[in-house]
Design a protein around this motif. Structure first.
Motif, PDB file in Angstrom:
ATOM      1  N   ARG A 196     -69.104  32.699  49.027  1.00 37.62           N
ATOM      2  CA  ARG A 196     -69.660  31.423  47.827  1.00 37.62           C
ATOM      3  C   ARG A 196     -70.957  32.108  47.308  1.00 37.62           C
ATOM      4  NH1 ARG A 196     -65.393  28.518  46.436  1.00 37.62           N
ATOM      5  NH2 ARG A 196     -67.093  28.016  44.945  1.00 37.62           N
TER       6      ARG A 196
ATOM      7  N   ASP B 267     -71.025  32.248  53.180  1.00 37.53           N
ATOM      8  CA  ASP B 267     -71.183  31.925  51.576  1.00 37.53           C
ATOM      9  C   ASP B 267     -71.922  33.188  51.842  1.00 37.53           C
ATOM     10  OD1 ASP B 267     -74.239  31.878  53.579  1.00 37.53           O
ATOM     11  OD2 ASP B 267     -74.191  29.442  52.576  1.00 37.53           O
TER      12      ASP B 267
ATOM     13  N   ALA C 299     -68.877  28.368  54.825  1.00 34.86           N
ATOM     14  CA  ALA C 299     -68.973  27.721  53.747  1.00 34.86           C
ATOM     15  C   ALA C 299     -68.338  26.679  53.625  1.00 34.86           C
ATOM     16  CB  ALA C 299     -69.719  28.532  52.427  1.00 34.86           C
TER      17      ALA C 299
ATOM     18  N   CYS D  33     -74.685  24.869  48.275  1.00 32.37           N
ATOM     19  CA  CYS D  33     -73.929  26.329  47.330  1.00 32.37           C
ATOM     20  C   CYS D  33     -72.535  25.533  47.288  1.00 32.37           C
ATOM     21  CB  CYS D  33     -74.074  27.473  47.831  1.00 32.37           C
ATOM     22  SG  CYS D  33     -73.552  28.215  49.678  1.00 32.37           S
TER      23      CYS D  33
END
Ligand code: PMP
Length: 291
Positions: free
Chosen positions: A148, A186, A192, A214
């Motif tokens: 991510r 991430d 993530a 995020c």
């Protein structure tokens, strides 16, 4: 999932304020949204004729467009009404709802300041995102090849088409390795989410889930956190390193399409489908069912 191609289903699609025949709801090949990913969308589910948390989805759609620098030419009330009308028009009570907004064809280049903003809403029957039998046993996830991105590199909190390029690539790779989905880390190497759902873990009777700093703070994710807290289960949102998964007992995914789906395996890490997960699956079903 439908065996027919999605452009060949029956019914009507809401398209810029009118209903058009499903097969006629087309865009021109020179559409900015197609070339430059200037497109945002939502994924909603209706249960028993009611769209779960419709206004939250509509607000997120409007917000996603803002992140991409455009304004959807309909109010939240109008979008809500259009979603409900399309659901009814399709004659469905349990269905998936897909509103999508995109920049049209007036300018074809990086700049698209004066392009028309289009909005369409399609509704179709979609029972379970994952195979129901596999779902109860728990999904097997691989590790994604993409991570991510840093919010400084892309509007990470928009539900925007461009953010799904790495999801499709990661999901395809996982599928080619025999997995159902992939866990994405991430940009800092922290856990993530999956390619289209948020992730939760269980340890010592408590729930741990990554901070959504995020990626999408999913509407299902927020619902599950509330439901868990109502049960008196402690929920901690924090940075999670991949090695920590060794010590986690349970794992599940949440999303409008995925609902609450247990995970049995992520790469080398194994999980059991315990009571907390089963309870939350039941609580979620109750929560989305209209009284
Ligand atoms: N992350 C991604 C990348 C998604 O596509 C989704 C599905 N919209 C989610 C998380 C979960 O969001 P929600 O619970 O709002 O559907």
């Amino acid at each position: 999932m439908a065996s027919k191609s999605f452009d060949q289903l029956d019914g009507e699609i809401w398209y810029n304020g009118e209903f058009v025949d499903w097969r006629d709801a087309k865009v021109h090949v020179l559409t900015h949204g197609l070339h430059y990913a200037s497109s945002v969308f939502e994924g909603e589910r209706a249960y028993g004729g009611e769209i779960f948390k419709l206004r939250q989805h509509t607000d997120r759609l409007i917000k996603s467009a803002e992140y991409l620098g455009f304004e959807i030419p309909y109010t939240a009330d109008e979008i809500d009404e259009a979603c409900i009308a399309t659901l009814k028009r399709q004659g469905l009570t349990d269905a998936y709802i897909r509103p999508i907004a995109w920049r049209g064809s007036e300018m074809m280049g990086i700049s698209a300041q004066s392009n028309k903003i289009n909005l369409a809403i399609a509704v179709w029957a979609w029972p379970s995102y994952f195979d129901p039998e596999e779902r109860l046993k728990g999904l097997r996830l691989g590790m994604a090849e993409y991570c991510r991105p840093d919010p400084r590199t892309i509007p990470s909190f928009a539900k925007a088409a461009g953010l799904y390029m790495i999801c499709t690539l990661s999901k395809h790779k996982a599928e080619s390795e025999g997995y159902t989905d992939a866990l994405m880390l991430d940009w800092r190497g922290r856990v993530a989410e999956a390619t289209g759902a948020n992730v939760f873990f269980i340890k010592d009777g408590e729930i741990i889930t990554p901070d959504p700093d995020c990626f999408l703070n999913g509407i299902t994710r927020q619902t599950i956190i509330d439901l868990a807290k109502k049960r008196g289960i402690k929920v901690t949102e924090r940075a999670i390193l991949p090695e920590e998964m060794e010590g986690f007992e349970g794992c599940f995914l949440t999303g409008t399409a995925a609902e609450v789906t247990p995970v049995s395996e992520i790469g080398p890490y194994k999980f059991v489908v315990g009571d907390i997960i089963k309870t939350l699956m039941e609580d979620y079903t109750k929560e989305v069912t209209p009284s």
